[in-house]
Design a protein around this motif. Sequence first.
Motif, mmCIF file in Angstrom:
data_model
loop_
_atom_site.group_PDB
_atom_site.id
_atom_site.type_symbol
_atom_site.label_atom_id
_atom_site.label_comp_id
_atom_site.label_asym_id
_atom_site.label_seq_id
_atom_site.Cartn_x
_atom_site.Cartn_y
_atom_site.Cartn_z
ATOM 1 N N ILE A 23 0.877 -1.299 0.066
ATOM 2 C CA ILE A 23 0.072 -0.004 -0.140
ATOM 3 C C ILE A 23 0.816 1.263 -0.017
ATOM 4 C CG2 ILE A 23 -1.536 1.516 1.682
ATOM 5 C CD1 ILE A 23 -3.131 -1.156 2.316
ATOM 6 N N VAL A 24 2.050 1.184 0.872
ATOM 7 C CA VAL A 24 2.754 2.580 0.852
ATOM 8 C C VAL A 24 3.291 2.779 -0.176
ATOM 9 C CG1 VAL A 24 2.481 2.569 3.513
ATOM 10 C CG2 VAL A 24 4.360 1.646 2.507
ATOM 11 N N PHE A 28 -0.775 6.240 -1.217
ATOM 12 C CA PHE A 28 -2.067 6.419 -0.299
ATOM 13 C C PHE A 28 -2.447 8.211 -0.549
ATOM 14 C CE2 PHE A 28 1.518 6.264 2.381
ATOM 15 C CZ PHE A 28 1.479 7.383 2.944
ATOM 16 N N SER A 29 -3.646 8.455 -0.499
ATOM 17 C CA SER A 29 -4.078 9.884 -0.380
ATOM 18 C C SER A 29 -4.051 10.460 1.075
ATOM 19 C CB SER A 29 -5.431 10.003 -0.724
ATOM 20 O OG SER A 29 -5.597 9.448 -2.160
ATOM 21 N N PHE A 30 -3.620 11.442 1.044
ATOM 22 C CA PHE A 30 -3.119 11.990 2.588
ATOM 23 C C PHE A 30 -3.591 13.519 2.671
ATOM 24 C CE2 PHE A 30 -0.225 13.695 5.838
ATOM 25 C CZ PHE A 30 -0.565 12.999 6.914
ATOM 26 N N ARG A 31 -4.185 13.978 3.492
ATOM 27 C CA ARG A 31 -4.811 15.572 3.686
ATOM 28 C C ARG A 31 -3.507 16.087 4.057
ATOM 29 N NH1 ARG A 31 -10.522 13.355 5.984
ATOM 30 N NH2 ARG A 31 -11.070 12.545 4.245
ATOM 31 N N VAL A 125 0.743 10.076 -1.587
ATOM 32 C CA VAL A 125 2.324 9.795 -0.936
ATOM 33 C C VAL A 125 2.572 8.574 -1.138
ATOM 34 C CG1 VAL A 125 3.366 9.697 1.527
ATOM 35 C CG2 VAL A 125 1.660 11.496 1.027
ATOM 36 N N LYS A 126 4.046 8.255 -1.499
ATOM 37 C CA LYS A 126 4.705 7.026 -1.810
ATOM 38 C C LYS A 126 5.654 6.847 -0.950
ATOM 39 C CE LYS A 126 3.287 6.844 -6.705
ATOM 40 N NZ LYS A 126 3.954 6.634 -8.025
ATOM 41 N N LEU A 127 5.969 5.663 -0.072
ATOM 42 C CA LEU A 127 7.034 5.683 0.741
ATOM 43 C C LEU A 127 7.813 4.358 0.121
ATOM 44 C CD1 LEU A 127 5.383 5.934 4.305
ATOM 45 C CD2 LEU A 127 6.542 7.666 2.898
ATOM 46 N N ILE A 138 3.894 6.745 11.239
ATOM 47 C CA ILE A 138 3.430 7.979 11.234
ATOM 48 C C ILE A 138 2.299 8.311 10.305
ATOM 49 C CG2 ILE A 138 4.371 10.455 11.194
ATOM 50 C CD1 ILE A 138 7.000 9.249 11.915
ATOM 51 N N PHE A 139 2.329 8.217 9.088
ATOM 52 C CA PHE A 139 1.337 8.692 8.391
ATOM 53 C C PHE A 139 0.117 7.520 8.613
ATOM 54 C CE2 PHE A 139 4.666 10.267 5.482
ATOM 55 C CZ PHE A 139 4.343 11.535 5.066
ATOM 56 N N LEU A 140 0.240 6.308 8.930
ATOM 57 C CA LEU A 140 -1.036 5.556 9.134
ATOM 58 C C LEU A 140 -1.493 5.898 10.431
ATOM 59 C CD1 LEU A 140 0.572 2.017 8.070
ATOM 60 C CD2 LEU A 140 -1.528 2.967 7.324
ATOM 61 N N LEU A 141 -0.936 6.464 11.416
ATOM 62 C CA LEU A 141 -1.414 7.036 12.703
ATOM 63 C C LEU A 141 -2.214 8.181 12.318
ATOM 64 C CD1 LEU A 141 -1.548 6.736 15.686
ATOM 65 C CD2 LEU A 141 0.305 8.378 15.819
ATOM 66 N N LYS A 142 -1.904 9.088 11.319
ATOM 67 C CA LYS A 142 -2.477 10.515 11.187
ATOM 68 C C LYS A 142 -3.731 10.118 10.247
ATOM 69 C CE LYS A 142 0.383 13.970 12.042
ATOM 70 N NZ LYS A 142 -0.309 15.239 12.686
ATOM 71 N N GLY A 143 -3.691 8.837 9.454
ATOM 72 C CA GLY A 143 -4.630 8.397 8.703
ATOM 73 C C GLY A 143 -4.515 8.781 7.177
ATOM 74 N N ILE A 144 -4.572 7.668 6.402
ATOM 75 C CA ILE A 144 -4.387 7.747 4.938
ATOM 76 C C ILE A 144 -6.025 7.196 4.619
ATOM 77 C CG2 ILE A 144 -2.074 6.977 5.369
ATOM 78 C CD1 ILE A 144 -2.848 4.359 4.005
ATOM 79 N N VAL A 145 -5.798 7.548 3.361
ATOM 80 C CA VAL A 145 -7.185 7.404 2.418
ATOM 81 C C VAL A 145 -6.909 6.533 1.156
ATOM 82 C CG1 VAL A 145 -8.949 8.628 1.078
ATOM 83 C CG2 VAL A 145 -8.058 9.712 3.212
ATOM 84 N N LEU A 146 -7.739 5.602 1.148
ATOM 85 C CA LEU A 146 -7.631 4.598 -0.031
ATOM 86 C C LEU A 146 -8.951 4.329 -0.565
ATOM 87 C CD1 LEU A 146 -5.837 1.787 1.994
ATOM 88 C CD2 LEU A 146 -4.706 3.278 0.448
ATOM 89 N N PRO A 147 -8.886 4.022 -1.778
ATOM 90 C CA PRO A 147 -10.018 3.491 -2.565
ATOM 91 C C PRO A 147 -10.679 2.412 -1.908
ATOM 92 C CG PRO A 147 -8.046 3.592 -4.265
ATOM 93 C CD PRO A 147 -7.547 3.864 -2.751
#
Lengths: 205, 578
Positions: A23-24, A28-31, A125-127, A138-147
């Motif tokens: 996924i990363v 993923f989409s990130f605000r 964002v791609k990691l 860190i991104f996952l804690l903040k919340g990522i948006v997926l289809p």
Amino acid sequence: MSQACSTLQLFLHREQVRAFSAIVQQGFSFRVEAGSTLEDLLCRQLRLDPDFVRGRITTIFLDYKPVDDIKTAVLRDGSTLALSGAMPGLVGATMRRGGFYSAMRGGISHGEESAVPSGEGEIKVKLFNLMMEELGPIFLLKGIVLPLSEMKDFLARQDPAFWKGCSESTLDGRPVLPEALIKGEGIPQAGERVRLCVVFEELKS
Amino acid sequence: MDKILRIDMGAQGGPKMTTEPVGEYLGLGGRATTSLIVNKEVHPLAHPLGAENKLVISPGMLSGSTGAMTGRLSVGCKSPLTGTIKESNAGGQAAQVLARLGYAAIILEGKPEGDELYKIFINKDGVKISVDNSLKLLDNYPLVEKLRGEYGDKPAYVTIGSAGERQLLAASIACTDPELRPTRHCGRGGVGAVMGSKKVKAIILDDSGLKHRTPVNPEKYRDANRKFVEGLRKHPVTGEGLPAYGTNVLTNVLNEAGGYPTYNFKTGVFPNGAKISGEAQAELEVKRGGSATHGCHRGCVIQCSGIFNDAEGNYVTKQPEYETVWSHGGNCGIDDLDVIARLDYMDDNIGVDTIEMGATIGVAMDAGLAEFGDGAAAIRLVEEVAKGTPLGRILGCGAEITGKVFGVEKVPVVKGQAIPAYDPRPIQGIGVTYATSTQGADHTAGYAIATNILKVGGDVDPLKTEGQVALSRDLQIATAAIDSTGMCLFIAFAIMDQPETFQALLDMLNAFYGTNLTGDDVVALGKKVLSAERDFNKRAGFTAQHDRLPRFFYTDPIAPHNQTFSVSDEEMDQVFNW
Ligand code: SF4
């Protein structure tokens, strides 16, 4: 670009971070706050230590262009950002930000931005490589948006060890059973996207 | 390493060997030894597969010692693929063993008449050359298996598969790894065809009863080696990135940069790149009980390699490197790691260069022999090479020949050798090296990113266009020098960023030979090697006009950056102007 969507929250063992590697990597989409600099995103919005940013996130692409200066690279709504550690090879060294060999890819380097509208925005964002495990949580804690389809595929392909490491799961604040998630039953059918938040607990010995 | 073994394979009455003192090559190794000998002894107009060509095999300056990363084996000759001088190197155990046996070089010369096939066994008691026609047309894996039955598990094996015997221009020379698998290849330039032309199927190197080579100053050597290893371990590339993901960690990054040649160089992004990335590969390897961290020879502390198993946990091949995953993967539109691993195994077994083979399949796909993305068809095409069918012989002779036979206009080669996994349009600097290298298109020709420490070219302004040319020059000099030490090129990252690690390398060389080499001496060695190679190529008929990329790189922009290659010919001609 941001739109309301359900939020799935998982509490997982730290070692399950590897489950998110596909996924990363794919993105993923990130605000974010559009119009802010990359430095602002990394150091203020994500609260990363500037030394970590300087020493570990050594290869950065914004909209497919290698970034040399995070102070001047500005995020637009809809931008694509890729973060990577130091890369091997001449070309790896060439892509390094502010590196000695950056001239070898001078024609594609990220340049100065003209005025970028500010406000609420969303980026992809791609990691890659070392950043998957170091920044993924860190991104996952903040919340990522997926289809929605990607989210369902992800949940369906997790093995029992993953669910064993999941101590709690909620959908929009209400408990939801892993069995339901695996079958795709816990996720609402309406809406095209899901917000995923993951809290990684430290490994228990 | 005080002697040279010379074997005249074409001598009357059968191969004749002589041992001679190392002489003027004392203290040299690897590419320095092979290129200086080839330039001096091979007629530049010789046919590469004829009696006048020579195959020179040389370990590195520190090979056979206890030093880390010292195990590269260089092979030099006039290349049948490019017509230029060639140095191709590989890891594996062979360099360490050959150095401990005391040889600075083996020179195979002449050409036997008739159909006899030879093997050469070397141990502390001497050299034995014998006919063994039972090895005919065996590929590398079964060949090594058979030889192990006779010579056991102690030796290092240097072999050619059926491609080498058939003298195909993409043929490689295989070196066995610590597990005695023929996975490490001197791949580029058709060196395997030259070994095949000498009718030598295998060289078996056995150092039983011999110790590590001793430095002039053992204590200083131990100390310098310790610092060198510390430097490699603490650097994020050599201590973390490469051990965790291998060189294929580059797939995601090159794809993101739009510099990942896809569908035979038609676009710079492969949409399914993440499926074949180093990250995905490492995860799969570990999940299947293989390994994502493995050394190609004993004494490697970086361990960029790995073991790739199938879904049932059975060994398939070593971890395919970035260039292989690219050539057989994205370049051909293939996004299946199992297919790529299978092709890597086939290449190693037949004994062909994975870069050349993948680039050739890409050209064949452009010719309509298969669809881009069709993994089964790619496997079928490589099977043709294994069988030695007329089509297989064409494909086994590389991208240029295949392009000519099938009328493909856009063939990514320089001096007949396939361009590797980095598109020179978005990354112009590497295009300068591809075009001007003495070796044909070669990403490793300008790889030793230590030029800022070596200060090889004085101060370069990296913001000017001519900076590209100066950087390429410096990189090629530094690389020629490191190739001569016999160290794995991947040390370059740590010695670029950490001056104390570069100093530790110099200290190792000085402690070993009792010399006082400085950075300047290393630069001088690099220039000497390149000058010899340029001299050979010039006498072989190569001019500035050959130092160019194929025309389509100048005319066809590549997405997503829509760039063409724009370094002028005049600038390019300044690369070797020192
Ligand atoms: S770093 Fe990789 S190529 Fe170099 S010696 Fe080690 S395993 Fe071999």
